[in-house]
Design a protein around this motif. Structure first.
Motif, short mmCIF file in Angstrom:
data_model
loop_
_atom_site.label_atom_id
_atom_site.label_comp_id
_atom_site.label_asym_id
_atom_site.label_seq_id
_atom_site.Cartn_x
_atom_site.Cartn_y
_atom_site.Cartn_z
N ASP A 9 0.82 -1.21 0.00
CA ASP A 9 0.00 0.00 0.00
C ASP A 9 0.85 1.26 0.00
N TYR A 10 1.99 1.21 0.68
CA TYR A 10 2.84 2.39 0.78
C TYR A 10 3.40 2.80 -0.59
N PHE A 11 3.63 1.83 -1.46
CA PHE A 11 4.21 2.10 -2.78
C PHE A 11 3.18 1.93 -3.89
N SER A 12 1.91 2.09 -3.59
CA SER A 12 0.86 1.92 -4.61
C SER A 12 -0.10 3.09 -4.60
N PRO A 13 0.33 4.27 -5.06
CA PRO A 13 -0.61 5.40 -5.13
C PRO A 13 -1.68 5.17 -6.18
N TRP A 14 -1.39 4.34 -7.18
CA TRP A 14 -2.35 4.01 -8.23
C TRP A 14 -2.49 2.48 -8.27
N PRO A 15 -3.32 1.90 -7.42
CA PRO A 15 -3.43 0.43 -7.35
C PRO A 15 -3.80 -0.21 -8.68
N ALA A 16 -4.68 0.44 -9.44
CA ALA A 16 -5.09 -0.14 -10.72
C ALA A 16 -3.91 -0.22 -11.69
N LEU A 17 -3.07 0.81 -11.70
CA LEU A 17 -1.90 0.80 -12.57
C LEU A 17 -0.89 -0.25 -12.12
N ALA A 18 -0.71 -0.38 -10.80
CA ALA A 18 0.20 -1.40 -10.29
C ALA A 18 -0.29 -2.80 -10.63
N ASP A 19 -1.59 -3.03 -10.51
CA ASP A 19 -2.15 -4.34 -10.86
C ASP A 19 -1.99 -4.64 -12.35
N LEU A 20 -2.13 -3.60 -13.17
CA LEU A 20 -1.97 -3.80 -14.61
C LEU A 20 -0.54 -4.20 -14.96
N MET A 21 0.43 -3.58 -14.29
CA MET A 21 1.83 -3.90 -14.58
C MET A 21 2.21 -5.29 -14.06
N SER A 22 1.67 -5.67 -12.92
CA SER A 22 2.03 -6.96 -12.33
C SER A 22 1.20 -8.12 -12.85
N ALA A 23 0.23 -7.85 -13.71
CA ALA A 23 -0.63 -8.92 -14.22
C ALA A 23 0.13 -9.87 -15.13
N SER A 24 1.16 -9.38 -15.79
CA SER A 24 1.94 -10.20 -16.71
C SER A 24 3.25 -10.62 -16.03
N GLY A 25 3.39 -11.92 -15.83
CA GLY A 25 4.63 -12.43 -15.23
C GLY A 25 5.84 -12.19 -16.11
N THR A 26 5.63 -12.27 -17.41
CA THR A 26 6.74 -12.03 -18.33
C THR A 26 7.22 -10.59 -18.24
N MET A 27 6.27 -9.66 -18.15
CA MET A 27 6.63 -8.24 -18.03
C MET A 27 7.42 -7.99 -16.74
N VAL A 28 6.95 -8.55 -15.63
CA VAL A 28 7.65 -8.36 -14.36
C VAL A 28 9.05 -8.94 -14.43
N LEU A 29 9.20 -10.12 -15.06
CA LEU A 29 10.51 -10.74 -15.18
C LEU A 29 11.45 -9.90 -16.04
N LEU A 30 10.95 -9.36 -17.15
CA LEU A 30 11.77 -8.54 -18.02
C LEU A 30 12.21 -7.25 -17.33
N VAL A 31 11.30 -6.62 -16.59
CA VAL A 31 11.65 -5.39 -15.89
C VAL A 31 12.68 -5.67 -14.80
N THR A 32 12.51 -6.79 -14.10
CA THR A 32 13.43 -7.13 -13.01
C THR A 32 14.84 -7.36 -13.54
N TYR A 33 14.96 -8.23 -14.52
CA TYR A 33 16.28 -8.53 -15.07
C TYR A 33 16.82 -7.37 -15.89
N GLY A 34 15.95 -6.65 -16.56
CA GLY A 34 16.41 -5.48 -17.32
C GLY A 34 17.02 -4.42 -16.42
N THR A 35 16.42 -4.21 -15.25
CA THR A 35 16.96 -3.23 -14.30
C THR A 35 18.36 -3.61 -13.86
N VAL A 36 18.56 -4.88 -13.54
CA VAL A 36 19.87 -5.33 -13.08
C VAL A 36 20.91 -5.20 -14.20
#
Length: 403
Positions: free
Chosen positions: A279-306
């Motif tokens: 909740d502390y890092f989710s000012p826009w819960p709908a947007l956060a849910d949209l980004m985390s809905a795709s496991g592939t997207m989350v994986l790409l962002v995680t590894y891409g950041t590193v």
């Protein structure tokens, strides 16, 4: 051997002949002053709880901590609401004036004092962006950050134009500001308020005396050599500070990337997923849910950041690859600002990244901004014959006060 000596001489000449990166330094100045000013304005209703004398982290606790770690803060010089409001207002005012580029050499020092005073007053307030701003406010003091895109640059242009016409434009605001600040610094030193670490008092007195020496040499020297020598010293200090800022940015990304590599959550690709559901890092819960809905997207962002953070320091040897990763990192910080609700951390990091922006891009950006400003509708003003500049319009190139 002759080739090596030639390269070394060229490198020394490049470092000593001029202050490098004027546009990058201007963007850093604008970025950090805007970040701090926006933060102070946003927290204006909550300033008492954050930094006030009667806040949760009390004035007595702050004094006790500062006596142990030797940190600098003007808020512990006097106790009372009036002093706190004065320091807070001066911090905001110095940020605004530094943003506009008015007397940048002086405003950068006052900006540093404001940042250190408030952040060291309550060390448990803030995020990673505060640490970056804390360091950069010190580095910014050593740069010549008002060469372009500032009121100082406009005043210098008027001075040059007046010099070509054989006119002298005396500066009254500079010596007055220098005298007032000198009296304030002497009073604070005599009262024993600068006890603690020697670095900040020594820095303040050195800067104040250096400004006075620069003015005396410019006004009294019979030849140009002393002024040229001071300009060379200032340029070397500026270039060194710019190098430190660039090294600091590389260090931040390198350490962050290599620590992420060692973390299990970054290895299994879930480090981005969990903050999106806090909740502390989710000012826009709908947007956060949209980004985390795709496991592939989350994986790409995680590894891409590193990958981007680990690789960035090594890409400085290739301009094109560096620019691509620079765009990726700035985009990532913009997304963090919106999705995770950390705007000031993101602004501080984007301002730090600006040291690597290409000069050609910044020139085009400046031209675009100038065209946009010129295209704004304005009320028609009756044309009048041109008048000579008044004495208040600027300062002569050699006798003006460098603040």
């Amino acid at each position: 051997m002759n080739g090596v000596a030639l390269c070394v001489s060229r490198g020394i000449a490049r470092v000593t002949e001029a202050a490098l990166g004027p546009y990058q330094t201007a963007v850093i100045r604008i970025g950090f002053s805007a970040t701090w000013l926006l933060f102070l304005l946003r927290e204006l209703p909550h300033r008492q709880e954050l930094y006030g004398p009667d806040g949760p982290w009390s004035w007595d606790l702050a004094r006790q901590l500062i006596s142990d770690n030797g940190a600098f803060t003007a808020l512990t010089w006097f106790r009372g609401q009036l002093w706190f409001e004065t320091v807070y207002a001066l911090a905001a005012l110095s940020s605004l004036l530094l943003l506009l580029g008015w007397r940048t050499r002086t405003m950068s020092v006052l900006f540093m004092i404001g940042v250190l005073s408030l952040q060291n007053r309550s060390v448990f307030v803030g995020d990673g962006g505060d640490n970056v701003l804390h360091l950069m406010s010190i580095y910014l003091v050593f740069t010549r950050c008002g060469q372009v895109w500032s009121l100082d640059a406009r005043r210098a242009e008027r001075v040059r134009a007046a010099g070509e016409r054989g006119e002298r434009l005396p500066d009254r605001a500079g010596p007055l500001l220098w005298s007032v600040l000198g009296l304030a610094l002497a009073a604070v030193t005599a009262a024993g308020r600068l006890d603690g670490e020697w670095f900040v008092p020594a820095l303040l007195w050195t800067l104040w005396l250096g400004q006075g020496l620069y003015w005396v040499v410019g006004r009294r020297a019979r030849s140009a050599e002393p002024r040229v020598l001071l300009d060379v010293v200032a340029g070397i200090v500026h270039n060194g500070a710019l190098l430190v800022i660039a090294a600091e940015a590389c260090l931040i990304y390198a350490t962050a990337g290599w620590y992420k590599v060692q973390g299990s959550r970054w290895q299994d690709g879930t480090a981005v997923y969990y903050p999106l559901h806090l909740d502390y890092f989710s000012p826009w819960p709908a947007l956060a849910d949209l980004m985390s809905a795709s496991g592939t997207m989350v994986l790409l962002v995680t590894y891409g950041t590193v990958i981007v953070q680990v690789a960035f320091p090594f890409t400085l040897f290739n301009r094109r690859v560096k620019n691509v990763l620079l765009v990726a990192m700035m985009t990532e910080h913009a997304v963090i600002a919106v999705v995770l609700g950390l705007p000031f951390f993101s602004l501080a990091m984007i301002a730090t990244d600006a040291v690597f922006l290409p000069t050609a891009f910044l020139l085009r950006l400046g031209d675009l901004a100038a065209r946009g400003w010129a295209a704004l509708p304005r009320r028609a003003v009756r044309a009048e014959p041109a008048k000579p500049c008044s004495p208040e319009d600027g300062e002569p190139a050699r006798v003006g006060f460098p603040v």
